[in-house]
Scaffold this motif. Structure first.
Motif, PDB file in Angstrom:
ATOM      1  N   LEU A  96       3.906 -11.966  15.203  1.00  0.00           N
ATOM      2  CA  LEU A  96       3.644 -10.529  15.090  1.00  0.00           C
ATOM      3  C   LEU A  96       2.166 -10.234  15.315  1.00  0.00           C
ATOM      4  O   LEU A  96       1.811  -9.230  15.972  1.00  0.00           O
ATOM      5  N   MET A  97       1.288 -11.087  14.800  1.00  0.00           N
ATOM      6  CA  MET A  97      -0.141 -10.875  14.971  1.00  0.00           C
ATOM      7  C   MET A  97      -0.562 -10.993  16.439  1.00  0.00           C
ATOM      8  O   MET A  97      -1.514 -10.333  16.882  1.00  0.00           O
ATOM      9  N   GLU A  98       0.137 -11.832  17.204  1.00  0.00           N
ATOM     10  CA  GLU A  98      -0.175 -11.968  18.624  1.00  0.00           C
ATOM     11  C   GLU A  98       0.093 -10.666  19.364  1.00  0.00           C
ATOM     12  O   GLU A  98      -0.624 -10.294  20.294  1.00  0.00           O
ATOM     13  N   GLN A  99       1.128  -9.941  18.929  1.00  0.00           N
ATOM     14  CA  GLN A  99       1.468  -8.687  19.600  1.00  0.00           C
ATOM     15  C   GLN A  99       0.477  -7.579  19.296  1.00  0.00           C
ATOM     16  O   GLN A  99       0.365  -6.617  20.059  1.00  0.00           O
ATOM     17  N   THR A 100      -0.235  -7.694  18.181  1.00  0.00           N
ATOM     18  CA  THR A 100      -1.206  -6.648  17.826  1.00  0.00           C
ATOM     19  C   THR A 100      -2.408  -6.643  18.768  1.00  0.00           C
ATOM     20  O   THR A 100      -3.143  -5.643  18.821  1.00  0.00           O
ATOM     21  N   ARG A 101      -2.640  -7.718  19.480  1.00  0.00           N
ATOM     22  CA  ARG A 101      -3.805  -7.787  20.361  1.00  0.00           C
ATOM     23  C   ARG A 101      -3.613  -6.950  21.628  1.00  0.00           C
ATOM     24  O   ARG A 101      -4.595  -6.551  22.277  1.00  0.00           O
ATOM     25  N   ILE A 102      -2.362  -6.696  22.014  1.00  0.00           N
ATOM     26  CA  ILE A 102      -2.089  -5.962  23.252  1.00  0.00           C
ATOM     27  C   ILE A 102      -2.101  -4.465  22.957  1.00  0.00           C
ATOM     28  O   ILE A 102      -1.353  -3.993  22.110  1.00  0.00           O
ATOM     29  N   PRO A 103      -2.952  -3.669  23.622  1.00  0.00           N
ATOM     30  CA  PRO A 103      -2.989  -2.218  23.380  1.00  0.00           C
ATOM     31  C   PRO A 103      -1.744  -1.544  23.939  1.00  0.00           C
ATOM     32  O   PRO A 103      -1.049  -2.089  24.808  1.00  0.00           O
TER      33      PRO A 103
END
Length: 590
Positions: A96-103
């Motif tokens: 889930l944290m990896e997905q937060t990096r993509i705007p």
């Protein structure tokens, strides 16, 4: 689809709309509250409003822009939902944290809705903590949970917390009415009230039950069909129990209870439901607390009418009895009997006392429920007495009428103490610890004055028994009365009574009773209370000519007192069958 469609959470929805309208958004929200009150629904509506390109003036989403259309069509890439109950590991949180990096590609924010967040493991919480503390500017977290106390304090301190309220019965009923009107379903308001009470504050549960009831009732939801479908006890039974209790109709309550149990309802549910009913009646007693009743307007009026007939003291005592029954119900081995006793006690609250004096002595006693039985017994006793009087000859009947009333036959109280007996004085001083009264030791001020005036008092005079009674008695009757007398002797004579039980009196020269005592000390003690022994036996055996003869046992008459082991061995010795049984089964006395 909109904040206005959320029922019963006006304060929270207003706050969220103002946040969208003013652009004052936090990076993390925590929605907590009971199940089925709209937490996840509000999170989705809020997420859509945040990404709306042209929000309305009241803070609602426009439902016309590309972001709103993609959300309504469930193809939005800016809103992610995660079920923490099944994705509670550290790996799931890292993904889930990896997905937060993509705007976001369309819209301004990526919104992550994590449902049942309290199910995350401690390691997953710690992995989530850093991102939650310093998230990217384009990320907003919305956490939803039913158990806020299970979430780490470090997580709580980084969120805006919104506590959702449980649905009130009135709000649930109003929403069910609107749903029924839109669906074209006929209904009775009492039926919707039962559904709302069954939902217990959850709108999702209320809608599920409503759908079930609509299918069972074929589009016409009635009160009787709803309680039949949901297996709910009709509230009319509670009204009947209270009415029967006010008029002390125990039999009607027992029949009603049997009917309820016969339908498969549990006694514990009946007690809990009745307690809630009595509580509602108590609230309806005052106009100020009438608004506390979470029920329909029709039911509220019925509670108010019954409350006017119920004394407040009756309601308080009823609640206390029912609460005690609920506490003892689970550990009771005879649950039905416990429920019946509790209902009988409730039915007796308004019953007048049978005897005010006896009621003061034992305020916790059960009042007599079977007065007719008592009266019939008294009537039968009077008929027997009349028959006995009729059987007497005229001469005997006149003698019985003119005879002076005799002193009531009483058992031994305490021994009288001679004036010059040092042993007796020592016993009296030892008995002082038991608060012995003067008249209990054979001394009164009246007797002292009589002796001072030089008058002689016969110690047997006060124990004089009616000598007209010449009833016949056998050795068996004598032994039975002797044992009963020893059993009734007071605590102060407990030692003498236990030793007298080992003595077997015999009829030496009818009606002379002889008792053989095996030691001089016991002989002296029994001799002191000999007048009382004579009176007690004369009354029990109905013979006023009885005389008591005490003598010391000779050496050959003294028998050894056998222990339980001695008796057991004697039985084995005298009875071959018993000895064989003990040998085959390997029996022994423990």
């Amino acid at each position: 689809m909109t904040f206005d469609s959320v029922v019963g959470q006006s304060a929270l929805t207003t706050t969220l709309k103002n946040a969208v309208k003013g652009g004052r958004l936090a990076h993390a929200y925590l929605f907590c509250g009971p199940r089925g009150v709209g937490k996840t629904t509000c999170a989705r509506i809020f997420a859509k409003a945040i990404n709306c390109e042209h929000p309305r003036e009241d803070g609602e989403a426009c439902n016309e822009c590309e972001s709103c259309k993609s959300f309504n069509e469930q193809r939005s890439y800016n809103i992610f939902e995660l079920d923490a109950a099944s994705n509670n590991s550290v790996e799931n949180i890292k993904a889930l944290m990896e997905q937060t990096r993509i705007p976001p590609q369309i819209g301004r924010y990526k919104v992550f809705i994590i449902d049942e967040v309290h199910m995350l493991s401690t390691a997953a919480f710690n992995a989530f903590l850093k991102t939650l503390e310093e998230p990217p500017a384009h990320v907003i977290f919305i956490l939803a949970t039913t158990e806020k106390h299970k979430i780490l304090p470090t997580i709580l301190s980084r969120c805006q917390i919104y506590d959702f309220e449980r649905m009130t019965v009135s709000n649930t009923i109003n929403h069910l009415k609107s749903v029924a009107d839109k669906e074209g379903i006929k209904y009775e308001e009492e039926a919707l009230s039962v559904i709302a009470e069954k939902a217990d504050g959850g709108m999702r549960d209320a809608l599920s039950i409503f759908d079930q009831a609509a299918s069972f009732c074929m589009g016409n939801i009635t009160y009787q069909k709803v309680i039949e479908d949901l297996n709910v006890l009709d509230s009319e039974n509670y009204f009947k129990v209270v009415d029967y209790s006010l008029t002390n109709k125990v039999s009607d309550i027992m029949l009603l209870l049997n009917n309820i149990l016969g339908k498969g309802f549990d006694g514990g549910n009946l007690i809990n439901g009745l307690a809630s009913h009595v509580r509602n009646v108590l609230m309806a007693k005052d106009q100020q607390t009438l608004s506390l009743l979470e029920t329909s307007e029709q039911q509220r009026q019925k509670f108010y009418e019954q409350a006017q007939k119920c004394p407040v003291d009756f309601l308080y005592k009823t609640l206390k009895i029912l609460n005690q029954c609920d506490i003892n119900y689970k550990q009771s081995s005879n649950k039905r009997l416990l429920v019946e006793i509790s209902l009988i006690q409730v039915a007796q609250i308004t019953q007048p006392d049978d005897d005010s004096a006896s009621a003061r002595r034992s305020p916790k006693r059960l009042k007599s429920l079977f007065k007719n039985l008592i009266l019939s017994q008294q009537k039968a006793a009077s008929q027997v007495a009349a028959a006995k009087s009729h059987a007497l000859s005229p001469r005997d009947r006149n003698k019985e009428v003119t005879q002076e009333p005799q002193e009531e036959n009483v058992s031994i109280v305490t021994a009288s103490v001679p004036d010059n007996s040092s042993d007796s004085l020592q016993r009296v001083s030892g008995a002082a610890r038991h608060k012995v009264k003067l008249n209990n030791i054979g001394f009164t001020f009246k007797s002292a004055r009589t002796k001072k005036e030089g008058q002689t008092v016969d110690s047997d005079e006060k124990y004089r028994t009616n000598k007209e009674e010449v009833g016949h008695f056998s050795q068996e009757d004598l032994e039975r009365c002797w044992l009963g007398m020893c059993t009734r002797m007071p605590q102060t004579l407990k030692g003498i009574a236990s030793r007298m039980k080992n003595i077997t009196p015999i009829i030496s020269d009818y009606p002379v009773i002889e008792a053989v005592i095996d030691n001089q000390i016991l002989l002296n003690q029994i001799d002191e209370i000999k007048p009382r022994i004579r009176k007690t036996l004369a009354g029990d055996l109905h013979n006023g000519n009885i005389k008591i003869k005490l003598r010391l046992a000779e050496a050959a008459e003294v028998k050894q007192i056998m222990s339980k082991r001695d008796v057991f061995e004697s039985l084995k010795k005298d009875n071959d069958s018993f000895s064989k049984l003990c040998k085959n089964l390997e029996l022994d006395l423990t």
